[in-house]
Write an enzyme that holds these catalytic residues in place. Structure first.
Site, mmCIF file in Angstrom:
data_model
loop_
_atom_site.group_PDB
_atom_site.id
_atom_site.type_symbol
_atom_site.label_atom_id
_atom_site.label_comp_id
_atom_site.label_asym_id
_atom_site.label_seq_id
_atom_site.Cartn_x
_atom_site.Cartn_y
_atom_site.Cartn_z
ATOM 1 N N CYS A 172 -62.368 -15.616 -71.970
ATOM 2 C CA CYS A 172 -63.403 -15.814 -72.983
ATOM 3 C C CYS A 172 -62.788 -16.247 -74.309
ATOM 4 O O CYS A 172 -61.581 -16.216 -74.487
ATOM 5 C CB CYS A 172 -64.156 -14.514 -73.170
ATOM 6 S SG CYS A 172 -64.601 -13.746 -71.608
ATOM 7 N N ARG A 222 -63.167 -22.552 -73.555
ATOM 8 C CA ARG A 222 -62.474 -21.425 -72.911
ATOM 9 C C ARG A 222 -63.338 -20.784 -71.835
ATOM 10 O O ARG A 222 -62.835 -20.171 -70.909
ATOM 11 C CB ARG A 222 -62.118 -20.370 -73.957
ATOM 12 C CG ARG A 222 -61.093 -20.826 -74.947
ATOM 13 C CD ARG A 222 -60.801 -19.716 -75.908
ATOM 14 N NE ARG A 222 -60.051 -18.648 -75.280
ATOM 15 C CZ ARG A 222 -58.743 -18.510 -75.363
ATOM 16 N NH1 ARG A 222 -58.040 -19.373 -76.040
ATOM 17 N NH2 ARG A 222 -58.134 -17.512 -74.768
ATOM 18 N N TRP A 277 -66.684 -16.293 -69.869
ATOM 19 C CA TRP A 277 -66.439 -16.791 -68.511
ATOM 20 C C TRP A 277 -66.395 -15.539 -67.662
ATOM 21 O O TRP A 277 -65.469 -14.738 -67.766
ATOM 22 C CB TRP A 277 -65.121 -17.549 -68.474
ATOM 23 C CG TRP A 277 -64.853 -18.292 -67.206
ATOM 24 C CD1 TRP A 277 -65.258 -19.552 -66.891
ATOM 25 C CD2 TRP A 277 -64.078 -17.839 -66.085
ATOM 26 N NE1 TRP A 277 -64.792 -19.905 -65.649
ATOM 27 C CE2 TRP A 277 -64.069 -18.876 -65.131
ATOM 28 C CE3 TRP A 277 -63.400 -16.654 -65.793
ATOM 29 C CZ2 TRP A 277 -63.406 -18.766 -63.923
ATOM 30 C CZ3 TRP A 277 -62.740 -16.546 -64.582
ATOM 31 C CH2 TRP A 277 -62.752 -17.606 -63.662
ATOM 32 N N ASN A 314 -62.021 -10.327 -75.157
ATOM 33 C CA ASN A 314 -61.431 -11.211 -74.160
ATOM 34 C C ASN A 314 -60.376 -10.394 -73.439
ATOM 35 O O ASN A 314 -59.478 -9.859 -74.079
ATOM 36 C CB ASN A 314 -60.789 -12.435 -74.835
ATOM 37 C CG ASN A 314 -60.042 -13.292 -73.845
ATOM 38 O OD1 ASN A 314 -60.367 -13.312 -72.655
ATOM 39 N ND2 ASN A 314 -59.045 -14.014 -74.321
ATOM 40 N N GLY A 315 -60.496 -10.283 -72.133
ATOM 41 C CA GLY A 315 -59.523 -9.500 -71.385
ATOM 42 C C GLY A 315 -60.213 -8.714 -70.294
ATOM 43 O O GLY A 315 -61.390 -8.942 -69.992
ATOM 44 N N GLU A 362 -51.918 -35.251 -58.844
ATOM 45 C CA GLU A 362 -52.625 -35.136 -60.120
ATOM 46 C C GLU A 362 -53.940 -35.930 -60.083
ATOM 47 O O GLU A 362 -54.982 -35.470 -60.555
ATOM 48 C CB GLU A 362 -51.696 -35.610 -61.260
ATOM 49 C CG GLU A 362 -52.270 -35.530 -62.650
ATOM 50 C CD GLU A 362 -52.795 -34.152 -63.044
ATOM 51 O OE1 GLU A 362 -52.535 -33.161 -62.355
ATOM 52 O OE2 GLU A 362 -53.518 -34.086 -64.045
ATOM 53 N N LYS A 414 -57.742 -34.294 -60.437
ATOM 54 C CA LYS A 414 -58.709 -34.744 -61.447
ATOM 55 C C LYS A 414 -60.045 -35.072 -60.795
ATOM 56 O O LYS A 414 -61.102 -34.719 -61.304
ATOM 57 C CB LYS A 414 -58.206 -35.990 -62.203
ATOM 58 C CG LYS A 414 -57.046 -35.809 -63.125
ATOM 59 C CD LYS A 414 -57.347 -35.042 -64.398
ATOM 60 C CE LYS A 414 -57.075 -33.578 -64.241
ATOM 61 N NZ LYS A 414 -55.792 -33.070 -64.618
ATOM 62 N N GLU A 474 -61.799 -31.831 -59.737
ATOM 63 C CA GLU A 474 -62.217 -31.002 -60.866
ATOM 64 C C GLU A 474 -63.456 -31.510 -61.574
ATOM 65 O O GLU A 474 -64.335 -30.732 -61.904
ATOM 66 C CB GLU A 474 -61.104 -31.029 -61.921
ATOM 67 C CG GLU A 474 -60.131 -29.945 -61.886
ATOM 68 C CD GLU A 474 -59.182 -30.084 -63.061
ATOM 69 O OE1 GLU A 474 -59.016 -29.107 -63.759
ATOM 70 O OE2 GLU A 474 -58.602 -31.170 -63.290
ATOM 71 N N HIS A 510 -49.488 -37.522 -39.733
ATOM 72 C CA HIS A 510 -49.283 -36.271 -38.991
ATOM 73 C C HIS A 510 -50.522 -35.376 -39.081
ATOM 74 O O HIS A 510 -50.400 -34.160 -39.188
ATOM 75 C CB HIS A 510 -48.042 -35.544 -39.511
ATOM 76 C CG HIS A 510 -46.777 -36.319 -39.304
ATOM 77 N ND1 HIS A 510 -46.139 -36.406 -38.084
ATOM 78 C CD2 HIS A 510 -46.051 -37.088 -40.153
ATOM 79 C CE1 HIS A 510 -45.069 -37.171 -38.188
ATOM 80 N NE2 HIS A 510 -45.001 -37.607 -39.447
ATOM 81 N N LYS A 539 -60.532 -23.615 -69.698
ATOM 82 C CA LYS A 539 -59.319 -24.320 -70.114
ATOM 83 C C LYS A 539 -58.054 -23.478 -69.932
ATOM 84 O O LYS A 539 -57.058 -23.961 -69.430
ATOM 85 C CB LYS A 539 -59.467 -24.739 -71.581
ATOM 86 C CG LYS A 539 -58.290 -25.535 -72.120
ATOM 87 C CD LYS A 539 -58.228 -26.916 -71.500
ATOM 88 C CE LYS A 539 -57.063 -27.729 -71.997
ATOM 89 N NZ LYS A 539 -56.775 -28.840 -71.069
HETATM 90 C C1 F6R Z 1 -56.164 -29.285 -64.518
HETATM 91 C C2 F6R Z 1 -55.867 -28.234 -65.450
HETATM 92 C C3 F6R Z 1 -55.264 -26.971 -64.926
HETATM 93 C C4 F6R Z 1 -54.086 -26.554 -65.810
HETATM 94 C C5 F6R Z 1 -53.524 -25.206 -65.362
HETATM 95 C C6 F6R Z 1 -52.321 -24.802 -66.157
HETATM 96 O O1 F6R Z 1 -56.773 -30.366 -65.139
HETATM 97 O O2 F6R Z 1 -56.079 -28.353 -66.612
HETATM 98 O O3 F6R Z 1 -54.869 -27.124 -63.609
HETATM 99 O O4 F6R Z 1 -53.113 -27.541 -65.737
HETATM 100 O O5 F6R Z 1 -54.518 -24.236 -65.482
HETATM 101 O O6 F6R Z 1 -52.591 -24.700 -67.511
HETATM 102 P P1 F6R Z 1 -51.443 -24.663 -68.587
HETATM 103 O O7 F6R Z 1 -50.765 -25.967 -68.564
HETATM 104 O O8 F6R Z 1 -52.138 -24.373 -69.880
HETATM 105 O O9 F6R Z 1 -50.504 -23.562 -68.184
#
Ligand code: F6R
Length: 619
Positions: free
Chosen positions: A12, A41, A88, A114-115, A491, A495, A498, A514, A614
């Site tokens: 959060c 967040r 969240w 938050n926690g 990657e 994307k 996500e 395979h 995030k």
């Molecule tokens: C994907 C994404 C997540 C972060 C992951 C690690 O688009 O944003 O997969 O890469 O949660 O986050 P950090 O880099 O902040 O440790």
């Protein structure tokens, strides 16, 4: 420093401010700006509590922060002290009752948190026996009732708050207001990040600098175990019952309010994709000014190097580990942070563990680094946030300058992480006097990667939009590459999953026959990454896919002479000619664009993908 307990956290965001009546800032504006900045967040519910003339007003609801901001009376709120929260959900579904702030029975104390309070069930049982009435399923609500309990035993508000905090087990960043102390916000931190912002006639407490940077850039980063209160003119901080002088802890951070605006783009994700040339140039010059000699020394002496990260940061770690091995012939391994236990018995004194994390707060990566240190390894943080917990706890810090990344999906931090890891490889080649690597050429290639990124962005927008129109109709896609192309493919697939909610998988292209090839049928999209490095290895894989009806998209240098590209591709994204290291940094860019435009075509909000937040601080 107090060594924090390892606990679970949630995702959060919290904001609180205390302002003097003379300050020209208005309560609704501060809350609106703060909540919007925190929404990335967590965004399943939000709420605020405002203290004004001895009255506590609470507005909270399930849904986005805009619902709170647009609620009747929000713009008329007029308080000198207020707290806000974006949630969240962890304990209890997203609902109005479970949204923060939470209150005591008499609705005189409001708490945002938050926690995760790990012992909340035990505390709740005791409080229920005492007659407290709970209105939510959250762990947080016990905090309000605990403070109420200690006040009913005769404690003053702050003492009651401290006693309540001393009973909590787990992780918390807390902001609490109490009608009986109408000028103050009490706060406490354990594991979950919390900052104090020092303004003029106003002070802030928040989980995130971005929430108040419009008003001040003077901050104090709180340490685990610290608690205290802010008022409009004062900050009181304690650790273990003893006052802490904050004067030497005040930092002025380089983050201007504009860098966290959308800057004319519809979404933060688009802004962040398009500002990659700038982020790369900034990161490159920041790397040149950082003293890396100690890091290079421990890397050169290391028996083995582990690079750990989660999600996108793991993909950058993978690419980095391949570069350590292929360029320098060093023992290097990339690991998903949450799987670090796989190697923990193999870690030996003198090993080096590099933790890659945009936020510097990802709990899996933090825990991996803590474990590595316990086993005698040296730890290096590669972060975008130098004030983060991972940066603070690591032996060495390498800081990128990607600027704040607000969109949930990481974009510019992937390319800057790759740039940084390759820069370390180049400098290490110089340090150890490698005869196999022309480190000067490598650094030169990295130096121009921002120009390459600019050219890619110019050349590939329209074609990526066209590809997105195709992909938006599909259920699945494969991303295939070889060697360095594999993490880039991974990657790209992440994307698409996500933000466009399309099932996408990445494989080393040679592995596709395979098993994965069984899914290929007419029109199944397969995106091949031709990096200009061992490309010929891809030729037969493309052919195999085409023969089964796949819709082939290739990312390849425009001047390539490989016949498979022209013969089998339905669409080619032509990349500008560039040295290998610049290609490694930039080839994820068209994949980011494809995911972004596919999300738009599907009418989704790429900045707020469902179920995600995030900063992932839950184990
Ligand atoms: C994907 C994404 C997540 C972060 C992951 C690690 O688009 O944003 O997969 O890469 O949660 O986050 P950090 O880099 O902040 O440790």
């Amino acid at each position: 420093m107090v060594v924090p307990r390892i606990g679970k956290q949630s995702l959060c965001g919290i904001i609180g401010f205390a302002k003097s009546s003379k300050a020209s800032l208005r309560c609704p504006e501060i809350l609106r700006d703060g909540l919007r900045r925190l929404e990335y967040r967590g965004y399943d519910s939000a709420g605020i509590a405002v203290l004004s003339q001895g009255l506590l007003t609470i507005v909270k609801d399930v849904g986005s922060v805009e619902k709170i901001i647009e609620s009747p009376g929000f713009s008329m709120l007029d308080g000198g002290v207020a707290i806000g929260h974006t949630r969240w959900a962890t304990h209890g579904k997203p609902s109005k009752d479970n949204a923060h702030p939470h209150t005591d029975c008499r609705k005189r104390i409001a708490v945002v948190h938050n926690g995760i309070i790990e012992n909340y069930m035990d505390l709740k049982r005791l409080l229920l026996e005492e007659g407290h009435v709970f209105t939510s399923e959250t762990d947080t609500e016990v905090i309000a009732h605990l403070i109420e309990h200690f006040k009913s035993l005769g404690e003053k508000s702050f003492e009651a708050f401290k006693k309540a905090v001393s009973m909590l087990r787990g992780s918390y960043a807390l902001a609490v207001i109490d009608v009986d102390e109408p000028d103050k916000i009490f706060f406490a931190r354990n594991v979950s990040p919390l900052l104090i912002g020092l303004g003029s006639g106003v002070n802030f407490v928040s989980s995130d600098l971005a929430s108040f940077v419009k008003y001040t850039n003077r901050v104090v980063v709180l340490m685990d175990g610290e608690l205290g209160y802010i008022s409009a003119s004062d900050v009181h901080l304690e650790l273990g019952g003893k006052p802490v002088d904050i004067s030497s802890r005040i930092r002025v951070v380089e983050l201007d309010a504009q860098s966290i605006e959308k800057g004319g783009f519809h979404h933060y994700m688009a802004k962040e994709i398009f500002e990659q040339p700038y982020a790369l140039a900034q990161t490159f010059s920041a790397l040149q000014t950082q003293n890396l000699s100690e890091v290079l020394k421990i890397l050169a002496e290391a028996r083995r190097v582990y690079i750990v990260g989660a999600g996108t940061s793991y993909h950058a770690s993978l690419l980095g580990a391949i570069a350590f091995k292929r360029f320098l012939g060093l023992e290097a391994e990339a690991l998903i942070s949450s799987e670090f236990k796989v190697v923990s018995r193999a870690i030996k004194w003198g090993d080096v563990v590099i933790g890659v994390s945009q936020s510097g707060e990802t709990i899996d990566t933090l825990l991996a680094l803590r474990e590595a240190r316990e086993k005698g390894a040296k730890t290096v943080a590669l972060v975008n946030n130098p004030f983060s917990t991972i940066a603070r706890e690591s032996d060495y810090v390498i800081s990128m300058r990607a600027g704040p990344e607000i969109a949930v999906a990481a974009t510019k931090t992937f390319t800057t992480q790759v740039l940084t890891l390759l820069y370390i490889v180049a400098r290490l080649a110089e340090f150890i006097g490698s005869i196999d690597v022309d480190y000067r050429a490598l650094i030169q290639g990295l130096k121009i990667s921002h120009e390459v990124a600019q050219n890619i962005l110019k050349a590939s927008v329209e074609i990526c939009k066209a590809i997105a129109t195709e992909l938006a109709r599909k259920q699945s896609a494969y991303y295939l590459g070889r060697v360095f192309g594999v993490p880039i493919a991974m990657e790209g697939a992440l994307k698409l999953k996500e933000i466009a909610y399309i099932h996408a998988e990445a494989y080393p292209a040679g592995e596709s026959k395979h098993g994965p090839i069984a899914l290929i049928e007419n029109g199944f999209p397969v995106i091949f990454i031709y990096l200009g490095f061992l490309d010929e290895l891809l030729e037969s894989n493309v052919e195999e896919m085409k023969a089964r009806g796949a819709y082939i998209i290739t990312v390849a240098q425009g001047d390539t002479t490989l016949s498979s590209i022209a013969r089998y591709s339905n669409t080619i994204i032509k990349m500008p000619k560039a040295p290998l290291e610049a290609r490694l940094v930039t080839y994820a860019i068209p994949l980011q664009l494809i995911a972004y435009y596919t999300s738009i075509m599907k009418g989704l909000d790429p900045d707020k993908p469902r179920n995600l937040a995030k900063t992932v601080t839950v184990i």
